[in-house]
Design an enzyme around this catalytic site. Structure first.
Site, PDB file in Angstrom:
ATOM      1  N   ASN A  12     -38.877 -16.501  24.750  1.00 13.75           N
ATOM      2  CA  ASN A  12     -39.678 -17.639  26.042  1.00 13.75           C
ATOM      3  C   ASN A  12     -39.138 -18.309  25.477  1.00 13.75           C
ATOM      4  O   ASN A  12     -39.495 -18.754  24.998  1.00 13.75           O
ATOM      5  CB  ASN A  12     -40.996 -17.297  26.327  1.00 13.75           C
ATOM      6  CG  ASN A  12     -40.660 -15.813  26.795  1.00 13.75           C
ATOM      7  OD1 ASN A  12     -40.119 -14.969  27.465  1.00 13.75           O
ATOM      8  ND2 ASN A  12     -41.984 -15.075  27.172  1.00 13.75           N
ATOM      9  N   ASP A  14     -41.782 -21.661  26.430  1.00 12.55           N
ATOM     10  CA  ASP A  14     -43.098 -21.842  27.071  1.00 12.55           C
ATOM     11  C   ASP A  14     -42.973 -23.334  27.843  1.00 12.55           C
ATOM     12  O   ASP A  14     -42.428 -24.318  26.867  1.00 12.55           O
ATOM     13  CB  ASP A  14     -44.170 -21.769  25.874  1.00 12.55           C
ATOM     14  CG  ASP A  14     -44.208 -20.494  25.311  1.00 12.55           C
ATOM     15  OD1 ASP A  14     -43.929 -20.071  25.524  1.00 12.55           O
ATOM     16  OD2 ASP A  14     -45.199 -20.327  23.999  1.00 12.55           O
ATOM     17  N   ASN A  44     -41.470 -16.018  18.359  1.00 10.44           N
ATOM     18  CA  ASN A  44     -42.784 -16.325  17.713  1.00 10.44           C
ATOM     19  C   ASN A  44     -42.879 -15.384  16.282  1.00 10.44           C
ATOM     20  O   ASN A  44     -43.178 -15.927  15.154  1.00 10.44           O
ATOM     21  CB  ASN A  44     -43.770 -16.356  18.381  1.00 10.44           C
ATOM     22  CG  ASN A  44     -44.149 -16.672  20.033  1.00 10.44           C
ATOM     23  OD1 ASN A  44     -43.538 -17.877  19.790  1.00 10.44           O
ATOM     24  ND2 ASN A  44     -45.050 -16.930  20.434  1.00 10.44           N
ATOM     25  N   GLU A 140     -43.224  -7.405  25.861  1.00  6.15           N
ATOM     26  CA  GLU A 140     -42.551  -8.088  27.019  1.00  6.15           C
ATOM     27  C   GLU A 140     -40.822  -7.869  27.275  1.00  6.15           C
ATOM     28  O   GLU A 140     -40.222  -8.726  27.451  1.00  6.15           O
ATOM     29  CB  GLU A 140     -42.483  -9.585  26.273  1.00  6.15           C
ATOM     30  CG  GLU A 140     -43.717 -10.530  26.347  1.00  6.15           C
ATOM     31  CD  GLU A 140     -43.561 -11.269  26.017  1.00  6.15           C
ATOM     32  OE1 GLU A 140     -44.565 -12.477  26.574  1.00  6.15           O
ATOM     33  OE2 GLU A 140     -43.193 -12.209  24.996  1.00  6.15           O
ATOM     34  N   THR A 220     -57.983  -6.946  16.251  1.00  9.27           N
ATOM     35  CA  THR A 220     -57.886  -8.685  16.226  1.00  9.27           C
ATOM     36  C   THR A 220     -58.663  -8.837  16.974  1.00  9.27           C
ATOM     37  O   THR A 220     -58.560  -8.900  17.813  1.00  9.27           O
ATOM     38  CB  THR A 220     -56.410  -9.425  15.813  1.00  9.27           C
ATOM     39  OG1 THR A 220     -55.457  -9.416  17.255  1.00  9.27           O
ATOM     40  CG2 THR A 220     -55.382  -9.054  15.170  1.00  9.27           C
ATOM     41  N   LEU A 221     -59.917  -9.675  16.597  1.00 14.32           N
ATOM     42  CA  LEU A 221     -61.284  -9.972  17.475  1.00 14.32           C
ATOM     43  C   LEU A 221     -60.958 -11.362  17.610  1.00 14.32           C
ATOM     44  O   LEU A 221     -62.056 -12.863  17.607  1.00 14.32           O
ATOM     45  CB  LEU A 221     -62.255  -9.361  16.487  1.00 14.32           C
ATOM     46  CG  LEU A 221     -62.189  -7.779  15.753  1.00 14.32           C
ATOM     47  CD1 LEU A 221     -63.860  -7.623  15.205  1.00 14.32           C
ATOM     48  CD2 LEU A 221     -62.287  -7.327  17.765  1.00 14.32           C
ATOM     49  N   ALA A 249     -50.335 -18.097  19.997  1.00 12.48           N
ATOM     50  CA  ALA A 249     -48.736 -17.435  19.087  1.00 12.48           C
ATOM     51  C   ALA A 249     -50.075 -17.161  17.887  1.00 12.48           C
ATOM     52  O   ALA A 249     -48.904 -16.357  16.972  1.00 12.48           O
ATOM     53  CB  ALA A 249     -47.979 -18.404  18.609  1.00 12.48           C
ATOM     54  N   ALA A 250     -51.906 -16.818  17.863  1.00  9.89           N
ATOM     55  CA  ALA A 250     -51.773 -16.016  16.852  1.00  9.89           C
ATOM     56  C   ALA A 250     -51.894 -15.191  16.362  1.00  9.89           C
ATOM     57  O   ALA A 250     -52.123 -14.540  15.243  1.00  9.89           O
ATOM     58  CB  ALA A 250     -53.204 -16.534  17.215  1.00  9.89           C
ATOM     59  N   GLY A 251     -51.908 -14.267  17.094  1.00  3.82           N
ATOM     60  CA  GLY A 251     -51.507 -13.050  17.636  1.00  3.82           C
ATOM     61  C   GLY A 251     -50.406 -12.450  16.704  1.00  3.82           C
ATOM     62  O   GLY A 251     -50.047 -11.822  16.359  1.00  3.82           O
ATOM     63  N   ASP A 252     -48.995 -13.519  17.247  1.00  2.00           N
ATOM     64  CA  ASP A 252     -47.883 -13.411  17.248  1.00  2.00           C
ATOM     65  C   ASP A 252     -47.572 -13.467  15.435  1.00  2.00           C
ATOM     66  O   ASP A 252     -47.110 -12.804  15.074  1.00  2.00           O
ATOM     67  CB  ASP A 252     -46.902 -14.135  17.769  1.00  2.00           C
ATOM     68  CG  ASP A 252     -47.092 -14.000  19.158  1.00  2.00           C
ATOM     69  OD1 ASP A 252     -46.960 -12.638  19.503  1.00  2.00           O
ATOM     70  OD2 ASP A 252     -46.791 -14.489  20.521  1.00  2.00           O
ATOM     71  N   GLY A 287     -49.831 -25.225  20.606  1.00  3.55           N
ATOM     72  CA  GLY A 287     -48.289 -24.882  21.262  1.00  3.55           C
ATOM     73  C   GLY A 287     -48.060 -23.364  20.595  1.00  3.55           C
ATOM     74  O   GLY A 287     -48.772 -22.846  19.495  1.00  3.55           O
TER      75      GLY A 287
HETATM   76  O1  RIB Z   1     -48.354 -14.599  22.173  1.00  2.17           O
HETATM   77  C1  RIB Z   1     -47.597 -16.237  23.169  1.00  2.17           C
HETATM   78  C2  RIB Z   1     -46.984 -16.011  23.646  1.00  2.17           C
HETATM   79  O2  RIB Z   1     -46.635 -14.880  24.639  1.00  2.17           O
HETATM   80  C3  RIB Z   1     -45.972 -17.722  24.307  1.00  2.17           C
HETATM   81  O3  RIB Z   1     -45.873 -17.810  23.515  1.00  2.17           O
HETATM   82  C4  RIB Z   1     -45.332 -16.511  25.858  1.00  2.17           C
HETATM   83  O4  RIB Z   1     -44.325 -16.947  25.731  1.00  2.17           O
HETATM   84  C5  RIB Z   1     -45.895 -15.305  25.875  1.00  2.17           C
HETATM   85  O5  RIB Z   1     -44.720 -14.472  25.650  1.00  2.17           O
END
Ligand code: RIB
Length: 303
Positions: A12, A14, A44, A140, A220-221, A249-252, A287
């Site tokens: 994506n 953002d 990500n 997604e 994750t908490l 993007a922390a989870g990613d 970001g």
């Molecule tokens: O997890 C964060 C992401 O969720 C963002 O970068 C956004 O694009 C959404 O997919």
């Protein structure tokens, strides 16, 4: 050693803006600091893996528009193999509208081209998937495509990491095929139907997921760390408090880091330590991909 990782997922652009407060319906307010930032949970995770030293290829779709071209270029610049990222006509590239307030965010995703990644397209890439160490999937992309990728991986003895975001209830057959599941609290509540509001709840949810056949569940908490099963023991590992500038993007980055650590042969406890550091570093910058750390940043950071 076969340590290649294949990410099957979203890409994506953002569109990020900061707001002093959340407007009510029909209201216009002034925000600030607008930026376009490469994002998408799949991309990500792929970029996180690459920056952390992993060998990563991405399967996904962008549109033939300016965002699509920029995002494809950006993946290449970040060392992600994009041979199987398709650029499709007549479909807009996926976007996310992200509103940031005091370091927390609201996200609305329009999947666009990400929803054009079909099970058939994924099945045609079985050769890509079958000789990798692990596939990393999020939600997604169409559920049927995620399921197909997972099925192909399983039938070729490839490990499956599913980051179930955005969350939907998952059927038992799917859960049985998942080696590593990484929901956050709210995603976990949707998946299990159990309340997940604190570490005690999360421990119960880990047991529930293990009983459903998920070999490795990690919940994750956020600033409160992570709850996971180390073998049969459920552990709550906390993280030091830091000032969260932007949690996007922390989870990613946590999921990507976990994939890299496991592909390098770390055990789950060492992998969680590594991924927690990576998640913590990610919230310290603004970001999505702009906040993802490099391996040297992790090595220089002492929790
Ligand atoms: O997890 C964060 C992401 O969720 C963002 O970068 C956004 O694009 C959404 O997919």
């Amino acid at each position: 050693v076969k340590n290649k990782i294949v990410v099957v997922g979203s890409i994506n652009m953002d569109l990020v803006v900061n707001t002093p407060r959340v407007p009510v319906i029909g209201e216009t307010i002034l925000g600030s600091g607008f930026a376009t930032v490469p994002g998408g949970k799949g991309a990500n995770q792929a970029v996180a893996i690459s920056r952390l030293g992993g060998d990563v290829a991405m399967i996904g779709c962008v549109g033939q528009d300016i965002f699509g071209r920029d995002l494809l270029e950006n993946l290449k610049t970040n060392g992600v193999n994009t041979a199987n990222v398709k650029m499709l006509d007549n479909t807009p590239t996926g976007i996310a509208v992200i509103v940031v307030k005091d370091g927390n965010n609201f996200i609305i995703v329009d999947p666009g081209s990400n929803y054009k990644l079909t099970p058939e397209m994924t099945a045609a890439l079985e050769n890509e998937i079958k000789d990798c160490y692990m596939i990393v999937v999020q939600l997604e992309i169409p559920m049927e495509t995620a399921k197909k990728a997972i099925e192909i991986a399983k039938s070729n003895n490839v490990k499956v990491l599913l980051n179930p975001a955005p969350a939907v209830p998952l059927d038992d057959e799917l859960l049985r095929k998942v080696d590593i599941l990484t929901p956050n609290e709210s995603e976990c509540a949707i998946i299990t139907g159990l309340p997940v509001e604190n570490a005690e709840d999360a421990k119960k949810a880990v047991k529930y997921l293990n009983n459903k056949g998920v070999k490795q569940a990690l919940i994750t908490l956020g600033g409160n760390g992570v709850v996971y099963n180390s073998g049969n023991t459920v552990i709550h590992k906390t993280v030091p408090k830091v000032k969260a500038v932007d949690t996007t993007a922390a989870g990613d980055s946590f999921s990507g880091a976990l994939a890299v650590a496991l592909s390098e042969g770390m055990d789950i406890d060492a992998a969680v330590d590594f991924a927690s550091k990576v998640g913590t570093l990610t919230v310290m910058k603004k970001g999505a991909q702009t906040s993802l750390p490099y391996r040297k940043d992790v090595e220089n950071y002492n929790l």
